[in-house]
Scaffold this motif. Structure first.
Motif, PDB file in Angstrom:
ATOM      1  N   PHE A   1       0.846  -1.178   0.000  1.00 24.75           N
ATOM      2  CA  PHE A   1       0.000   0.000   0.000  1.00 24.75           C
ATOM      3  C   PHE A   1       0.887   1.235   0.000  1.00 24.75           C
ATOM      4  O   PHE A   1       2.076   1.152   0.302  1.00 24.75           O
ATOM      5  CB  PHE A   1      -0.900   0.016   1.247  1.00 24.75           C
ATOM      6  CG  PHE A   1      -1.885  -1.119   1.276  1.00 24.75           C
ATOM      7  CD1 PHE A   1      -1.496  -2.392   1.676  1.00 24.75           C
ATOM      8  CD2 PHE A   1      -3.204  -0.915   0.903  1.00 24.75           C
ATOM      9  CE1 PHE A   1      -2.404  -3.441   1.689  1.00 24.75           C
ATOM     10  CE2 PHE A   1      -4.124  -1.960   0.916  1.00 24.75           C
ATOM     11  CZ  PHE A   1      -3.709  -3.218   1.308  1.00 24.75           C
ATOM     12  N   ARG A   2       0.308   2.363  -0.327  1.00 24.18           N
ATOM     13  CA  ARG A   2       1.092   3.602  -0.274  1.00 24.18           C
ATOM     14  C   ARG A   2       0.207   4.757   0.156  1.00 24.18           C
ATOM     15  O   ARG A   2      -1.012   4.749  -0.052  1.00 24.18           O
ATOM     16  CB  ARG A   2       1.736   3.906  -1.629  1.00 24.18           C
ATOM     17  CG  ARG A   2       0.756   4.228  -2.749  1.00 24.18           C
ATOM     18  CD  ARG A   2       1.501   4.373  -4.070  1.00 24.18           C
ATOM     19  NE  ARG A   2       0.610   4.718  -5.171  1.00 24.18           N
ATOM     20  CZ  ARG A   2       0.989   4.795  -6.431  1.00 24.18           C
ATOM     21  NH1 ARG A   2       2.266   4.544  -6.772  1.00 24.18           N
ATOM     22  NH2 ARG A   2       0.124   5.134  -7.375  1.00 24.18           N
ATOM     23  N   GLN A   3       0.849   5.742   0.766  1.00 23.30           N
ATOM     24  CA  GLN A   3       0.128   6.932   1.190  1.00 23.30           C
ATOM     25  C   GLN A   3       0.959   8.151   0.857  1.00 23.30           C
ATOM     26  O   GLN A   3       2.066   8.332   1.380  1.00 23.30           O
ATOM     27  CB  GLN A   3      -0.176   6.892   2.688  1.00 23.30           C
ATOM     28  CG  GLN A   3      -1.064   8.033   3.145  1.00 23.30           C
ATOM     29  CD  GLN A   3      -1.619   7.810   4.542  1.00 23.30           C
ATOM     30  OE1 GLN A   3      -1.073   7.058   5.332  1.00 23.30           O
ATOM     31  NE2 GLN A   3      -2.731   8.458   4.839  1.00 23.30           N
ATOM     32  N   ALA A   4       0.416   8.975  -0.019  1.00 21.45           N
ATOM     33  CA  ALA A   4       1.064  10.226  -0.394  1.00 21.45           C
ATOM     34  C   ALA A   4       0.616  11.325   0.565  1.00 21.45           C
ATOM     35  O   ALA A   4      -0.453  11.217   1.182  1.00 21.45           O
ATOM     36  CB  ALA A   4       0.692  10.588  -1.827  1.00 21.45           C
ATOM     37  N   PRO A   5       1.402  12.380   0.699  1.00 25.96           N
ATOM     38  CA  PRO A   5       1.028  13.476   1.603  1.00 25.96           C
ATOM     39  C   PRO A   5      -0.345  14.033   1.275  1.00 25.96           C
ATOM     40  O   PRO A   5      -0.641  14.346   0.108  1.00 25.96           O
ATOM     41  CB  PRO A   5       2.120  14.519   1.357  1.00 25.96           C
ATOM     42  CG  PRO A   5       3.291  13.736   0.885  1.00 25.96           C
ATOM     43  CD  PRO A   5       2.712  12.609   0.078  1.00 25.96           C
TER      44      PRO A   5
ATOM     45  N   ASN B   1       9.271   0.047 -11.761  1.00 30.72           N
ATOM     46  CA  ASN B   1       9.967   0.589 -12.924  1.00 30.72           C
ATOM     47  C   ASN B   1       9.197   1.784 -13.478  1.00 30.72           C
ATOM     48  O   ASN B   1       8.026   1.990 -13.151  1.00 30.72           O
ATOM     49  CB  ASN B   1      10.105  -0.474 -14.007  1.00 30.72           C
ATOM     50  CG  ASN B   1      10.917  -1.674 -13.553  1.00 30.72           C
ATOM     51  OD1 ASN B   1      11.827  -1.558 -12.731  1.00 30.72           O
ATOM     52  ND2 ASN B   1      10.595  -2.845 -14.090  1.00 30.72           N
ATOM     53  N   SER B   2       9.856   2.546 -14.306  1.00 25.24           N
ATOM     54  CA  SER B   2       9.231   3.708 -14.950  1.00 25.24           C
ATOM     55  C   SER B   2       8.520   4.582 -13.922  1.00 25.24           C
ATOM     56  O   SER B   2       7.355   4.973 -14.106  1.00 25.24           O
ATOM     57  CB  SER B   2       8.239   3.249 -16.040  1.00 25.24           C
ATOM     58  OG  SER B   2       8.879   2.452 -17.002  1.00 25.24           O
ATOM     59  N   LEU B   3       9.210   4.871 -12.861  1.00 25.89           N
ATOM     60  CA  LEU B   3       8.602   5.618 -11.764  1.00 25.89           C
ATOM     61  C   LEU B   3       8.237   7.037 -12.191  1.00 25.89           C
ATOM     62  O   LEU B   3       8.935   7.665 -12.991  1.00 25.89           O
ATOM     63  CB  LEU B   3       9.529   5.642 -10.557  1.00 25.89           C
ATOM     64  CG  LEU B   3       9.545   4.334  -9.755  1.00 25.89           C
ATOM     65  CD1 LEU B   3      10.767   4.254  -8.861  1.00 25.89           C
ATOM     66  CD2 LEU B   3       8.271   4.204  -8.934  1.00 25.89           C
ATOM     67  N   LYS B   4       7.146   7.511 -11.622  1.00 25.20           N
ATOM     68  CA  LYS B   4       6.625   8.844 -11.907  1.00 25.20           C
ATOM     69  C   LYS B   4       6.588   9.653 -10.613  1.00 25.20           C
ATOM     70  O   LYS B   4       6.488   9.073  -9.522  1.00 25.20           O
ATOM     71  CB  LYS B   4       5.213   8.738 -12.475  1.00 25.20           C
ATOM     72  CG  LYS B   4       5.084   7.852 -13.693  1.00 25.20           C
ATOM     73  CD  LYS B   4       3.619   7.707 -14.104  1.00 25.20           C
ATOM     74  CE  LYS B   4       3.455   6.797 -15.300  1.00 25.20           C
ATOM     75  NZ  LYS B   4       2.031   6.639 -15.694  1.00 25.20           N
ATOM     76  N   PRO B   5       6.612  10.973 -10.715  1.00 29.01           N
ATOM     77  CA  PRO B   5       6.512  11.784  -9.484  1.00 29.01           C
ATOM     78  C   PRO B   5       5.269  11.456  -8.657  1.00 29.01           C
ATOM     79  O   PRO B   5       5.320  11.518  -7.418  1.00 29.01           O
ATOM     80  CB  PRO B   5       6.461  13.209 -10.028  1.00 29.01           C
ATOM     81  CG  PRO B   5       7.241  13.142 -11.297  1.00 29.01           C
ATOM     82  CD  PRO B   5       6.892  11.796 -11.885  1.00 29.01           C
ATOM     83  N   GLU B   6       4.191  11.070  -9.310  1.00 31.09           N
ATOM     84  CA  GLU B   6       2.967  10.742  -8.571  1.00 31.09           C
ATOM     85  C   GLU B   6       3.074   9.421  -7.821  1.00 31.09           C
ATOM     86  O   GLU B   6       2.167   9.063  -7.068  1.00 31.09           O
ATOM     87  CB  GLU B   6       1.751  10.716  -9.505  1.00 31.09           C
ATOM     88  CG  GLU B   6       1.922   9.886 -10.755  1.00 31.09           C
ATOM     89  CD  GLU B   6       2.341  10.722 -11.961  1.00 31.09           C
ATOM     90  OE1 GLU B   6       3.228  11.591 -11.812  1.00 31.09           O
ATOM     91  OE2 GLU B   6       1.770  10.485 -13.048  1.00 31.09           O
ATOM     92  N   ASP B   7       4.149   8.682  -7.994  1.00 32.64           N
ATOM     93  CA  ASP B   7       4.386   7.481  -7.199  1.00 32.64           C
ATOM     94  C   ASP B   7       5.009   7.812  -5.848  1.00 32.64           C
ATOM     95  O   ASP B   7       5.165   6.920  -5.004  1.00 32.64           O
ATOM     96  CB  ASP B   7       5.321   6.515  -7.945  1.00 32.64           C
ATOM     97  CG  ASP B   7       4.701   5.942  -9.197  1.00 32.64           C
ATOM     98  OD1 ASP B   7       5.412   5.849 -10.220  1.00 32.64           O
ATOM     99  OD2 ASP B   7       3.501   5.584  -9.164  1.00 32.64           O
ATOM    100  N   THR B   8       5.364   9.058  -5.644  1.00 33.66           N
ATOM    101  CA  THR B   8       5.952   9.483  -4.377  1.00 33.66           C
ATOM    102  C   THR B   8       4.975   9.233  -3.236  1.00 33.66           C
ATOM    103  O   THR B   8       3.825   9.681  -3.274  1.00 33.66           O
ATOM    104  CB  THR B   8       6.323  10.975  -4.426  1.00 33.66           C
ATOM    105  OG1 THR B   8       7.367  11.165  -5.387  1.00 33.66           O
ATOM    106  CG2 THR B   8       6.802  11.455  -3.064  1.00 33.66           C
ATOM    107  N   ALA B   9       5.434   8.508  -2.227  1.00 35.55           N
ATOM    108  CA  ALA B   9       4.570   8.141  -1.103  1.00 35.55           C
ATOM    109  C   ALA B   9       5.388   7.333  -0.099  1.00 35.55           C
ATOM    110  O   ALA B   9       6.517   6.928  -0.384  1.00 35.55           O
ATOM    111  CB  ALA B   9       3.385   7.311  -1.583  1.00 35.55           C
ATOM    112  N   VAL B  10       4.786   7.115   1.052  1.00 36.45           N
ATOM    113  CA  VAL B  10       5.308   6.117   1.982  1.00 36.45           C
ATOM    114  C   VAL B  10       4.653   4.794   1.597  1.00 36.45           C
ATOM    115  O   VAL B  10       3.429   4.713   1.473  1.00 36.45           O
ATOM    116  CB  VAL B  10       4.993   6.469   3.444  1.00 36.45           C
ATOM    117  CG1 VAL B  10       5.491   5.362   4.371  1.00 36.45           C
ATOM    118  CG2 VAL B  10       5.618   7.804   3.814  1.00 36.45           C
TER     119      VAL B  10
END
Length: 122
Positions: free
Chosen positions: A37-41, A84-93
């Motif tokens: 799972f992930r949680q972005a600010p 792979n192919s990471l995007k800025p919107e993948d930024t998260a914990v």
């Protein structure tokens, strides 16, 4: 009890790759599935991917299909998330969780790790 420890997060440029690891210990036999799972600010936590204990069943959120791959090494009690192919919107914990059913829904999971930060710069 099950203990989960995530690792592998960090800072990467857009288009780059990271591999997250989730090491499980404790009552491993009670685990039927591991989820990421992930949680972005400022956002709610969302399901990313999951895998069954056998490794035969996997699922992905639409936002990561074709870019992320989940796998497991039962000998090491570890689940991986290759990103792979990471995007800025993948930024998260990013968190891994252990539960009874392979799902990307939070309520299916009983045990959670502490999380690892992934930051993707543009």
């Amino acid at each position: 009890q099950v203990r989960l420890v995530e690792s592998g997060g960090g800072l990467v440029q857009a288009g780059g790759s990271l591999r997250l690891s989730c090491a499980a210990s404790g009552r491993i036999s009670s685990i039927n599935a591991i989820g990421w799972f992930r949680q972005a600010p400022g956002k709610e936590r969302e399901g990313v991917s999951c895998i069954s204990s056998s490794g035969g069943g996997t699922n992905y959120a639409d936002s990561v299909k074709g870019r992320f791959t989940i796998s497991r090494d039962n000998a090491k009690n570890t689940v991986y998330l290759q990103m792979n192919s990471l995007k800025p919107e993948d930024t998260a914990v990013y968190y891994c969780a252990a539960g009874g059913l392979p799902s990307i829904l939070e309520y299916e999971y009983d045990y959670w790790g502490q999380g690892t930060q992934v930051t993707v710069s543009s």
